[in-house]
Design a protein around this motif. Structure first.
Motif, mmCIF file in Angstrom:
data_model
loop_
_atom_site.group_PDB
_atom_site.id
_atom_site.type_symbol
_atom_site.label_atom_id
_atom_site.label_comp_id
_atom_site.label_asym_id
_atom_site.label_seq_id
_atom_site.Cartn_x
_atom_site.Cartn_y
_atom_site.Cartn_z
ATOM 1 N N MET A 159 0.775 -1.122 0.016
ATOM 2 C CA MET A 159 -0.230 0.054 0.160
ATOM 3 C C MET A 159 0.726 1.315 -0.093
ATOM 4 N N TYR A 160 0.206 2.268 -0.098
ATOM 5 C CA TYR A 160 1.150 3.473 -0.249
ATOM 6 C C TYR A 160 0.219 4.772 0.076
ATOM 7 N N ARG A 161 0.946 5.664 1.260
ATOM 8 C CA ARG A 161 -0.008 6.693 1.775
ATOM 9 C C ARG A 161 0.877 7.959 0.816
ATOM 10 N N PRO A 162 0.218 8.658 -0.014
ATOM 11 C CA PRO A 162 0.928 9.676 -0.576
ATOM 12 C C PRO A 162 1.110 11.006 0.385
ATOM 13 N N GLY A 163 2.028 11.086 1.218
ATOM 14 C CA GLY A 163 2.216 12.309 2.069
ATOM 15 C C GLY A 163 3.147 13.291 1.307
ATOM 16 N N VAL A 196 -1.991 0.582 -4.275
ATOM 17 C CA VAL A 196 -3.256 1.266 -3.893
ATOM 18 C C VAL A 196 -2.656 2.310 -3.127
ATOM 19 N N GLN A 197 -3.532 3.470 -3.477
ATOM 20 C CA GLN A 197 -3.138 4.884 -2.548
ATOM 21 C C GLN A 197 -4.182 4.886 -1.462
ATOM 22 N N ILE A 198 -3.621 5.190 -0.282
ATOM 23 C CA ILE A 198 -4.276 5.429 0.941
ATOM 24 C C ILE A 198 -4.358 6.725 1.465
ATOM 25 N N PRO A 202 -4.424 1.338 -8.997
ATOM 26 C CA PRO A 202 -5.835 0.730 -9.082
ATOM 27 C C PRO A 202 -6.896 1.460 -8.400
ATOM 28 N N CYS A 203 -6.805 2.037 -7.652
ATOM 29 C CA CYS A 203 -7.682 2.857 -6.908
ATOM 30 C C CYS A 203 -7.152 3.692 -5.569
ATOM 31 N N VAL A 204 -8.023 4.492 -5.066
ATOM 32 C CA VAL A 204 -7.774 5.379 -3.743
ATOM 33 C C VAL A 204 -8.751 5.097 -2.746
ATOM 34 N N MET A 225 -4.972 -5.549 4.572
ATOM 35 C CA MET A 225 -4.907 -5.302 3.015
ATOM 36 C C MET A 225 -3.753 -5.753 2.510
ATOM 37 N N THR A 226 -2.590 -5.352 3.119
ATOM 38 C CA THR A 226 -1.338 -6.072 2.564
ATOM 39 C C THR A 226 -1.468 -7.574 2.783
#
Length: 312
Positions: free
Chosen positions: A34-38, A53-55, A86-88, A125-126
């Protein structure tokens, strides 16, 4: 073989709400991370892992609200501008920014929302995606759980694998899969086996037919999956073949990318295969605990031969 996951799998498994982008739920997820786009919310997109997947959690969205209207539109346009994403996912049932919905709409990028805390959702999710996307294969054999040891019984058709499994179940052990075993590698040197859904709990005995082990012997006689610790290969006894009689030779067989201990058991009339396999599993368990009977015997024999007084 590696299975693929789709956004719809996440939505279904975690019971998430689809805010927008139903047409994009068939998008493939190629990595489990997963990735948190800080940093991206601050405008730095140079190394943005767009395939993940953007969290968006509370931290990202609260910082996002401090930006100007132009900056907010710019950040979301950059976040949603690649079809590889894929999604946000928005966590904690937080409000979804209008700028995100506007940027995602032309690309059919799914925007989904969960009521779970961010860190908890990322962890679950991971784990789910790693299990779902793990390398896998299907092997003809029988998988049983013997005192916590997952033992895969292989051999040619009709040699007695299912009958051996039935006797093991009667002795108090548990059936995992008969005939076809689906195996996936969930981590380095970790293989998990389970039955295909169609034949779960079923066992085929020639002359009797298909039986349901759970119905006949109870829920305690079956397991849904287990880690595979060793393989027992059944083969027809060959008179001119030399079989290991001490247990010093440790063979292995390779499944996917993992080497699993292998014992070869010759089959001939009068041999109780269930008892032999049960003992093989217990002996393997003892070896893992540091006790090797064959090695101890060999060491004592060597000491005896080297001590002249013991030979008198």
């Amino acid at each position: 073989m590696q299975k693929k996951a789709k956004v719809s799998d996440l939505v279904r498994h975690f019971k998430m709400e689809v805010i927008q982008g139903n047409e994009g739920l068939k998008r493939s997820i190629t990595v489990a991370d997963m990735y948190r786009p800080g940093l991206e919310m601050a405008g730095y997109f140079n190394y943005h892992p767009k395939e993940r997947v953007q969290i968006l959690g509370r931290t990202e969205l609260e910082f996002f609200q401090t930006l100007s209207d132009e900056e907010r539109r710019d950040r979301m346009e950059h976040l949603c501008n690649d079809d590889a994403t894929p999604c946000v996912v928005v966590t904690r049932s937080l409000d979804v920014p209008e700028e995100l919905l506007d940027a995602a709409a032309p690309r059919n990028l799914p925007i989904i929302r969960s009521n779970m805390p961010t860190t908890q959702l990322i962890g679950q999710m991971t784990d789910y995606l790693e299990s779902m996307m793990a390398p896998s294969t299907t092997i003809h054999g029988v998988l049983v759980d013997i005192y916590g040891i997952g033992l895969l019984i292989t051999g040619s058709s009709g040699i007695g694998k299912s009958e051996t499994a039935l006797e093991l179940v009667k002795r108090g052990h548990r059936l995992v899969a008969d005939d076809a075993v689906e195996i996936r590698q969930t981590a380095e040197n970790v293989l998990i086996g389970n039955p295909p859904e169609l034949i779960e709990h079923l066992l085929e005995i020639r002359g009797v037919g298909i039986i349901n082990v759970m119905t006949l012997f109870g829920a305690g006689a079956v397991r849904r999956d287990t880690k595979i610790n060793m393989v027992a290969k059944l083969e027809t006894w060959q008179q001119d073949k030399q079989y290991d009689r001490l247990g010093l030779d440790e063979e292995t067989t390779r499944i996917i990318e993992t080497d699993i201990p292998l014992v070869t058991i010759p089959v001939r009339p009068g041999r109780n295969l269930a008892v032999i396999i049960e003992v093989a599993a217990m002996n393997h368990r003892l070896k893992r605990m540091g006790y090797n009977a064959a090695l101890q015997f060999t060491n004592k024999l060597t000491e005896t031969l080297n001590d002249p007084e013991d030979l008198d």
